[in-house]
Scaffold this active site. Structure first.
Site, mmCIF file in Angstrom:
data_model
loop_
_atom_site.group_PDB
_atom_site.id
_atom_site.type_symbol
_atom_site.label_atom_id
_atom_site.label_comp_id
_atom_site.label_asym_id
_atom_site.label_seq_id
_atom_site.Cartn_x
_atom_site.Cartn_y
_atom_site.Cartn_z
ATOM 1 N N CYS A 250 0.798 -1.195 0.133
ATOM 2 C CA CYS A 250 -0.091 -0.119 -0.073
ATOM 3 C C CYS A 250 0.806 1.239 -0.197
ATOM 4 C CB CYS A 250 -0.906 -0.033 1.158
ATOM 5 S SG CYS A 250 -0.341 -0.185 2.719
ATOM 6 N N HIS B 166 18.897 -0.041 -0.898
ATOM 7 C CA HIS B 166 17.625 0.105 -0.618
ATOM 8 C C HIS B 166 16.817 -0.866 -0.584
ATOM 9 C CE1 HIS B 166 14.035 2.342 -1.554
ATOM 10 N NE2 HIS B 166 13.559 1.577 -2.468
#
Lengths: 356, 233
Positions: A45, A93
């Protein structure tokens, strides 16, 4: 070979932008449409990210075109804020994402499961090869290590989970606890559900409308009791969740004192989520009573979040160590022992310095 | 938790070895001076922690116990209190039983005191809604209080046996010591009775555990100091 990541997250794009790129593509379609050697699509989300390995340079736009939902829309029309990380930065990352350092709620536990599901899905469609396999296996290890060796996941950060966490801090096992939910609001329903999921079996629901009480009791697996019985119930229960629409406090020290005398000094945990409040704040000063209103629950959640943020530096140190080690391992070609553990299912090509 | 347990366990093995060597050397239970008393007390605290800690899953109790053991033992090693008696003391089984069982009771009171500190720390944080990092490592209040109650009962029973056995040692006991020992016994009896009759809230019991152990420690120091000044024949 180029390793890169292209994505959008809550840091760079709002939900309206993110949803334009979520849900239509799969790892397999990205491999096919963009011409990558390997690809993995992580959609949550809060983020839409593609991790990919390719022989030639694939531009951010090419990836964006693979992700976009409406085929006739050009990503350039509104220049979505995609970020791009390559090689070592991409490794870093991913490790930060998997360890929930990059999450909106730092330290949340869902991202690791979501990353694992994304990996499994890409693996099933054969979009993942040896490179991404190795990278993601290491990312999962790093995430576990960060959770174990720092306090980044410590404490609850939502109102419902704070209430349940506090109940466990007071009573230990919740299976023996009796809970009364007074007023059948949405937050009290969520809190009641969370308590039941942690083992509470005796849950009573009282509401001015008996029908609503019965309905909620049935939904959460409790038992409806007449609203006016609450003073008698308070003599037996351990946890009171109250969210009635009463204009004046239902529970005051004067009313509670005689009840406490009959409780054989088991602690009483009161969660008052009503506005205006159902419980006089001075009740918290009584022996063995722990009163939390919506503000104090929110404040505990914020304290936990602040505590988690303090752990980010420690987590970053672990991540940096693993990034350096992973890059070194890849540049040397994998050590045989590491190769067997990190590359068990798809062990084909060894990776070389040129790959990073 | 595991690290705490093994660290205290390792220390306990060394303490046991020391007490054993000293006991063989003296030919009796090594409780002849303040130094040995403190080492024995630290040994009792470690022993009871190892019995209680895992049984009640009281995480972090070791982190609170270890400093107390270090403090007791550190004081024993640093202070010039290892004064040997000029003559070898004769063995007196009743006296040795009285002293050793009383010190084990002190170990239980010490652990109750530590659990009391943990209870008060956690209770304060819950009341003020200020939860610090340590809060998430402490055992639940309910479990902690159950442990305090059990430790108090064990300590009280052992202390009672210790006091009663003191009357069988065959030596006239100094009146001040007897009065002080009975005062400590009465204090713990009052805490337990207050708890039994629900007159004392758990928070008060926790605070009284700290007060009780401070009183007991003062008495212990008084007894051993007096005994060193005026050794029993």
């Amino acid at each position: 070979m180029n390793l890169f990541c292209v994505g959008l997250s809550h840091h760079t794009a709002n939900v309206a932008t993110r949803e334009q790129f979520a849900g239509s593509a799969t790892a397999e379609s990205i491999v096919r449409d963009a011409g990558c050697a390997e690809a993995l699509l992580l959609t949550t989300c809060n983020r839409v990210e593609v991790y990919a390995v390719s022989n030639r340079r694939i531009s951010t736009d090419e990836i964006a075109r693979c992700l976009i939902r409406k085929i006739d829309t050009d990503p350039h029309d509104y220049a979505p804020p995609f970020y791009r990380y390559e090689a070592e930065k991409c490794v870093q990352h991913l490790f930060r994402v998997a360890s929930a350092v990059d999450s909106m709620v730092v330290g949340e536990s869902e991202i690791l499961g979501q990353a694992k599901r994304a990996y499994e899905s890409a693996k099933t469609s054969s979009a993942v090869g040896p490179y991404l396999h190795r990278l993601f296996q290491r990312a999962f290890r790093v995430a576990k290590q960060v959770r174990t060796h720092t306090e980044i996941a410590r404490g609850a950060v939502s109102v419902g989970s704070v209430a349940v966490d506090l109940a466990q801090r007071i009573f230990g096992k919740l299976s023996d606890c009796k809970v009364l939910v007074l007023g059948a609001g949405e937050t009290s329903e969520r809190t009641a559900r969370a308590l039941i999921s942690r083992g509470v079996s005796d849950l009573r629901v009282g509401n001015r409308s008996m029908d609503r009480a019965c309905q909620l009791a049935q939904t959460v697996g409790g038992q409806a009791v007449p609203f006016d019985d609450w003073p008698a119930q308070c003599r037996e229960i351990d946890i009171l969740i109250t969210s009635t629409a009463s204009e004046t406090p239902l529970l005051t020290p004067g009313k509670l004192a005689p009840m406490l005398r009959e409780r054989l000094d088991r602690p009483l945990f009161i969660i008052d989520i009503a506005v205006p409040r159902d419980v006089d704040p001075s009740v918290n000063e009584m022996q063995g009573v722990y009163l939390y209103d919506i503000d104090s629950l929110q404040s505990v959640a914020e304290q936990s979040l602040a505590m988690r943020r303090q752990q980010v530096a420690a987590a970053e140190a672990i991540i940096a160590e693993h990034v350096a080690d992973f890059v070194d391992l890849v540049s040397r070609g994998l050590h045989p022992a590491a190769r067997s553990s990190e590359h068990s299912s798809t062990g084909q090509n060894s990776l070389r310095a040129s790959e990073l | 938790m595991r690290f705490n347990f093994f660290a205290v366990g390792l220390g306990f093995i060394f303490q046991t070895a020391f007490l054993s060597v000293r006991g063989h050397e003296l030919g009796r239970c090594p409780l002849t001076n303040l130094f040995e008393v403190f080492i024995f007390l630290a040994w009792s605290v470690a022993a009871i922690y190892m019995l209680v800690g895992p049984a009640y899953r009281l995480s972090l109790m070791g982190a609170f116990t270890a400093p107390l053991v270090v403090l007791l033992q550190g004081f024993a090693l640093i202070a010039p209190i290892d004064i040997r008696h000029p003559a070898k003391l004769p063995a007196n089984p009743w006296l040795e039983f009285h002293a050793s069982i009383s010190l084990v009771a002190y170990g239980a009171f010490a652990l109750a005191c530590i659990a009391g500190v943990m209870y008060l720390v956690q209770e304060r944080q819950l009341k003020t809604h200020q939860l610090h990092s340590i809060f998430y490592h402490l055992p639940p209040l309910f479990d902690l209080f159950a442990a305090i109650t059990r430790l108090l009962w064990w300590g009280f029973l052992l202390y009672t046996v210790g006091i009663v056995s003191g009357f069988f040692t065959g030596h006239p006991l100094p009146r001040v010591q007897v009065v002080a020992a009975i005062a400590v016994w009465l204090l713990y009896a009052a805490i337990l009775q207050g708890r039994h009759l629900r007159w004392l809230a758990p928070k008060r019991v926790a605070a009284l555990c700290i007060l009780g152990f401070s009183a007991a420690l003062t008495l212990l120091w008084g007894i051993t100091f007096t005994a060193q000044m005026h050794p029993l024949p």
